[in-house]
Design an enzyme around this catalytic site. Structure first.
Site, PDB file in Angstrom:
ATOM      1  N   ASP A  21       4.186   3.751  -2.691  1.00  0.00           N
ATOM      2  CA  ASP A  21       2.968   3.125  -2.941  1.00  0.00           C
ATOM      3  C   ASP A  21       2.705   3.093  -4.376  1.00  0.00           C
ATOM      4  OD1 ASP A  21       1.052   1.330  -2.603  1.00  0.00           O
ATOM      5  OD2 ASP A  21      -0.289   2.648  -1.559  1.00  0.00           O
ATOM      6  N   ASN A  69       3.087  -7.045   4.162  1.00  0.00           N
ATOM      7  CA  ASN A  69       3.595  -7.267   3.157  1.00  0.00           C
ATOM      8  C   ASN A  69       3.767  -8.970   3.234  1.00  0.00           C
ATOM      9  OD1 ASN A  69       5.159  -4.435   2.216  1.00  0.00           O
ATOM     10  ND2 ASN A  69       3.111  -5.194   1.762  1.00  0.00           N
TER      11      ASN A  69
HETATM   12  C1  FPP Z   1       4.308  -0.797  -2.804  1.00  0.00           C
HETATM   13  O1  FPP Z   1       3.681  -0.783  -3.847  1.00  0.00           O
HETATM   14  C2  FPP Z   1       5.686  -0.936  -2.616  1.00  0.00           C
HETATM   15  C3  FPP Z   1       6.025  -1.847  -1.916  1.00  0.00           C
HETATM   16  C4  FPP Z   1       5.527  -2.867  -0.940  1.00  0.00           C
HETATM   17  C5  FPP Z   1       7.697  -2.074  -1.742  1.00  0.00           C
HETATM   18  C6  FPP Z   1       8.633  -1.021  -2.212  1.00  0.00           C
HETATM   19  C7  FPP Z   1       9.787  -1.428  -2.710  1.00  0.00           C
HETATM   20  C8  FPP Z   1      10.583  -1.078  -3.461  1.00  0.00           C
HETATM   21  C9  FPP Z   1      10.207   0.426  -4.197  1.00  0.00           C
HETATM   22  C10 FPP Z   1      11.845  -1.817  -4.109  1.00  0.00           C
HETATM   23  C11 FPP Z   1      12.894  -1.994  -3.375  1.00  0.00           C
HETATM   24  C12 FPP Z   1      13.036  -1.017  -2.247  1.00  0.00           C
HETATM   25  C13 FPP Z   1      14.313  -0.632  -2.111  1.00  0.00           C
HETATM   26  C14 FPP Z   1      14.408   0.243  -0.720  1.00  0.00           C
HETATM   27  C15 FPP Z   1      15.460  -0.727  -2.793  1.00  0.00           C
HETATM   28  P1  FPP Z   1       2.539  -1.715  -4.015  1.00  0.00           P
HETATM   29  O2  FPP Z   1       2.935  -3.198  -4.544  1.00  0.00           O
HETATM   30  O3  FPP Z   1       1.725  -1.686  -2.785  1.00  0.00           O
HETATM   31  O4  FPP Z   1       1.725  -1.178  -5.219  1.00  0.00           O
HETATM   32  P2  FPP Z   1       0.331  -1.334  -5.480  1.00  0.00           P
HETATM   33  O5  FPP Z   1      -0.597  -0.386  -4.086  1.00  0.00           O
HETATM   34  O6  FPP Z   1      -0.223  -0.472  -6.604  1.00  0.00           O
HETATM   35  O7  FPP Z   1      -0.218  -2.648  -5.629  1.00  0.00           O
END
Ligand code: FPP
Length: 246
Positions: A21, A69
């Site tokens: 996250d 998501n």
């Molecule tokens: C959360 O950060 C992260 C995600 C929803 C997706 C995770 C994906 C990756 C790390 C990239 C691709 C994955 C792989 C397995 C290659 P957020 O967007 O919720 O952050 P925030 O809470 O700060 O808005």
């Protein structure tokens, strides 16, 4: 002194699950678009996957995309799907070199055909790898997983394949997406949030939790070691008393 010196190789979590996250906030702090945070997050994925395999962790599960998501802006969902395809294409070599088997959990039918195709190919090519199972939770929601399991078990009861008296923990486990994985021992969540967000609700019954303020794109080896060292200091009682387990 090596950073891994304080890690006891005989007491590693058998199954580590990570809620990655903070990609969006990381990008915002730098005045960049959220997509940039996701892109940088893929580097943390590579570091953690390689390091877990090196340490000897047998199962690593990453929460890459939840059922919720899908409600994000289309542009962001498209970016995440593109990143998944490029990571799957680009990291096949890393998986093979490190003897890592790729696995996935979630409702894959909701994924774009291009992602599903790439994922299926990498899963097939790495199926005989033995050192570690890397599971990507994609279009995954724990409640959806449990509903699917209940429906499948009900069908079996209706068709006299099993009887209601047969239903126990093992039957439920067998009908979850995680049927081939052990229970989760340690959950790490980055970015300072203290929530589970519909992740592996059944499988974390006796898991330990480690929360860190580090945002996912900044998460590196040292942060992983800190989490494992914290886990190793805990006394896991599984409902028993401290005296009973000594
Ligand atoms: C959360 O950060 C992260 C995600 C929803 C997706 C995770 C994906 C990756 C790390 C990239 C691709 C994955 C792989 C397995 C290659 P957020 O967007 O919720 O952050 P925030 O809470 O700060 O808005």
């Amino acid at each position: 002194m090596s950073l891994t010196e304080n890690i006891n190789k005989d007491n590693l979590p058998k199954h580590l699950a990570i809620i990655m996250d903070g990609n969006g906030r990381w990008a915002k702090q730098k005045g960049m678009l959220r997509a940039f945070g996701h892109e940088k997050g893929t580097k943390s994925v590579r570091v953690v996957v390689e390091e877990c395999a090196k340490l000897g962790i047998e199962n690593l599960t990453l929460y890459a995309f939840s059922t919720e998501n899908w409600n994000r802006p289309k542009l962001e969902v498209d970016t995440l799907m593109k990143l998944l395809i490029s990571s799957l294409k680009g990291e096949l070599k890393t998986l093979q070199n490190n003897d890592i088997r790729l696995n996935s959990i979630g409702n894959l039918d909701n994924l774009p055909a291009s992602v599903k195709k790439e994922l299926t190919e990498v899963i097939a090519k790495t199926k005989d790898n033995k050192r570690m199972t890397l599971t990507l939770a994609l279009s995954y929601g724990s409640r959806e997983e449990i509903i699917t399991a209940v429906k499948n078990i009900s069908d079996k009861v209706k068709n006299n394949i099993i009887s209601t008296t047969d239903i126990d923990e093992s039957i439920i486990n067998q009908h979850l997406y995680t049927h081939n994985l052990p229970d989760v021992d340690l959950v790490i969540r980055t970015s300072g949030e203290h929530r589970i967000s519909n992740f592996l609700l059944w499988q974390i019954a006796y898991a330990e939790f480690y929360f860190t303020d580090v945002l996912w794109p900044d998460f590196r080896e040292k942060d992983l070691y800190d989490a494992i060292i914290s886990y190793q200091k805990r006394e896991r009682r599984f409902g028993k008393t401290s005296e009973q387990i000594k």
